[in-house]
Design a protein around this motif. Structure first.
Motif, short mmCIF file in Angstrom:
data_model
loop_
_atom_site.label_atom_id
_atom_site.label_comp_id
_atom_site.label_asym_id
_atom_site.label_seq_id
_atom_site.Cartn_x
_atom_site.Cartn_y
_atom_site.Cartn_z
N ASP A 275 11.64 55.87 80.98
CA ASP A 275 12.11 54.51 80.67
C ASP A 275 13.25 54.58 79.66
O ASP A 275 13.03 54.85 78.48
CB ASP A 275 10.94 53.68 80.12
N ASP A 276 14.48 54.31 80.12
CA ASP A 276 15.63 54.37 79.22
C ASP A 276 15.62 53.26 78.16
O ASP A 276 16.32 53.36 77.15
CB ASP A 276 16.94 54.28 80.02
N GLU A 277 14.84 52.21 78.40
CA GLU A 277 14.76 51.12 77.43
C GLU A 277 13.76 51.40 76.32
O GLU A 277 13.68 50.64 75.35
CB GLU A 277 14.36 49.82 78.14
N ALA A 278 13.01 52.47 76.46
CA ALA A 278 11.99 52.81 75.46
C ALA A 278 12.66 53.49 74.26
O ALA A 278 12.76 54.72 74.19
CB ALA A 278 10.93 53.72 76.07
N VAL A 279 13.15 52.68 73.36
CA VAL A 279 13.85 53.19 72.18
C VAL A 279 13.29 52.51 70.93
O VAL A 279 12.69 51.44 71.00
CB VAL A 279 15.37 52.94 72.27
N HIS A 280 13.53 53.15 69.81
CA HIS A 280 13.12 52.61 68.51
C HIS A 280 14.37 52.23 67.75
O HIS A 280 15.13 53.11 67.31
CB HIS A 280 12.31 53.65 67.75
N ASP A 281 14.62 50.94 67.62
CA ASP A 281 15.79 50.45 66.90
C ASP A 281 15.48 50.33 65.42
O ASP A 281 14.39 49.90 65.03
CB ASP A 281 16.20 49.07 67.42
N ILE A 282 16.46 50.69 64.60
CA ILE A 282 16.35 50.51 63.16
C ILE A 282 17.50 49.63 62.71
O ILE A 282 18.66 49.88 63.04
CB ILE A 282 16.40 51.86 62.41
N CYS A 283 17.19 48.59 61.96
CA CYS A 283 18.22 47.67 61.48
C CYS A 283 17.88 47.24 60.06
O CYS A 283 16.77 47.43 59.58
CB CYS A 283 18.35 46.45 62.40
N VAL A 284 18.86 46.67 59.40
CA VAL A 284 18.63 46.07 58.09
C VAL A 284 18.71 44.56 58.28
O VAL A 284 19.60 44.05 58.97
CB VAL A 284 19.65 46.57 57.04
N VAL A 285 17.74 43.84 57.73
CA VAL A 285 17.70 42.39 57.85
C VAL A 285 17.82 41.77 56.47
O VAL A 285 17.30 42.30 55.48
CB VAL A 285 16.42 41.90 58.56
N TYR A 286 18.51 40.63 56.41
CA TYR A 286 18.73 39.94 55.15
C TYR A 286 19.15 38.51 55.44
O TYR A 286 19.53 38.17 56.58
CB TYR A 286 19.80 40.65 54.31
N ASP A 287 19.07 37.67 54.44
CA ASP A 287 19.52 36.29 54.54
C ASP A 287 20.89 36.22 53.87
O ASP A 287 20.99 36.21 52.65
CB ASP A 287 18.52 35.36 53.86
N GLY A 288 21.95 36.17 54.70
CA GLY A 288 23.30 36.19 54.16
C GLY A 288 23.63 35.00 53.28
O GLY A 288 24.52 35.09 52.44
N THR A 289 22.89 33.90 53.46
CA THR A 289 23.18 32.71 52.64
C THR A 289 22.58 32.83 51.24
O THR A 289 22.94 32.03 50.37
CB THR A 289 22.62 31.45 53.32
N ARG A 290 21.68 33.78 51.03
CA ARG A 290 21.01 33.89 49.75
C ARG A 290 21.14 35.28 49.13
O ARG A 290 20.53 35.55 48.10
CB ARG A 290 19.52 33.57 49.91
#
Length: 311
Positions: A275-290
């Motif tokens: 399954d080529d869609e079987a991946v582990h994504d890593i991202c940084v999340v934040y609230d840009g307004t704050r």
């Protein structure tokens, strides 16, 4: 309504006990009870149902609780931003960090450079399942978090910046029926070995369950572990099968410190998924307004490392 009233209210909401809440707030219980009564008068409704055995939030209390947390977090963030305004000489950064790093750079090096550049910033790092850390960023109790969530899994209202991705692989013991294969479909996994799963609410758990769903199979719940390192070691020891990001098994920064899959101990095998869609994504999340200056500065350091390693 005063800020200290909200602090007292949340202390009682957290502990469900006036005595413990008073101790947390370093005030006498009688004083805390009086301030809660004043807050209830201000809002025009009781906030707690009190009995001799329990303290529970009323409907009004349940409504106020997330609002109070957001208000106090905003005040705290405003103070941190003001502290950091003059060249980031002081302030605070609360960072959430996922266990699984599907990125080509070392987050320890990122944190070390940030600390070297801004020694006056109080850096506080915590770890929890990705969904919980994202919720804490949304609530304002974390400034930003590095999480393992896909685009559709990040709460609305948060900014998401992609950092990296790694394919999911299966780690099987040497006696497994599929151990001689190079690649497998998750639907082929027999029930002869338990599936070793990561904690509920984690980004990895969601991604693994989504991969099983695409394969038309159900991810088993035979074994649940809170550390990725232990999941791999248990699979190597023959306890069961686990599905993890390839980056946690082999390569720079892998949890086992292995250069190649051939280095797995006890003859265990790492199998690619079809399954080529079987991946582990890593991202940084934040609230840009704050986002306070301390958080924006961390993103700059993070971007430099990501750009340098991808160049």
């Amino acid at each position: 309504m005063e800020l200290r009233h909200l602090k007292y209210f949340l202390a009682v909401a957290d502990t469900r006990n006036f005595t413990q809440a008073a101790a947390r707030c370093h005030v006498a219980q009688s004083a805390l009870s009086q301030q809660i009564a004043r807050l209830e008068k201000d809002v025009g409704a009781p906030l707690f149902n009190r009995t001799s055995r329990s303290v529970r939030l009323t409907a009004a209390g349940e409504l106020l609780e997330p609002l109070a947390r957001r208000i106090l977090a905003d005040v705290d963030n405003a103070q941190a931003a003001l502290d950091a305004l003059a060249g980031l000489h002081r302030g605070r950064l609360r960072l959430g960090l996922v266990q699984t790093m599907a990125v080509s750079f070392d987050m320890v090096e990122v944190a070390a450079e940030y600390r070297a550049r801004y020694p006056g910033i109080d850096l506080r790092v915590s770890n929890a399942p990705s969904s919980r850390m994202a919720a804490e960023v949304l609530a304002g109790t974390l400034d930003l978090a590095v999480v393992g969530l896909g685009p559709g899994q990040v709460p609305e209202g948060l900014d998401r910046r992609m950092l990296g991705s790694a394919p999911l692989v299966a780690v099987v013991p040497r006696e497994h029926a599929l151990a001689d294969r190079e690649a497998i479909d998750l639907a082929e996994l027999p029930d002869s070995h338990p599936l070793i799963q990561f904690s509920r609410g984690s980004g990895l758990r969601r991604q693994v369950e989504a991969a099983f769903a695409r394969a038309g199979a159900e991810a088993g719940r035979h074994f649940e572990v809170g550390q990725i390192h232990d999941m791999i070691r248990l699979a190597v020891r023959g306890v069961g099968v686990t599905v993890v990001p390839r980056s946690t098994v082999v390569g720079p920064g892998s949890l086992l410190g292995l250069d190649t899959a051939d280095d797995l101990p006890r003859g265990a095998r790492m199998l690619r998924l079809t399954d080529d869609e079987a991946v582990h994504d890593i991202c940084v999340v934040y609230d840009g307004t704050r986002l306070a200056p301390a958080g924006a500065a961390f993103l700059d350091v993070l971007d430099r490392h990501a750009t340098h390693r991808s160049a």
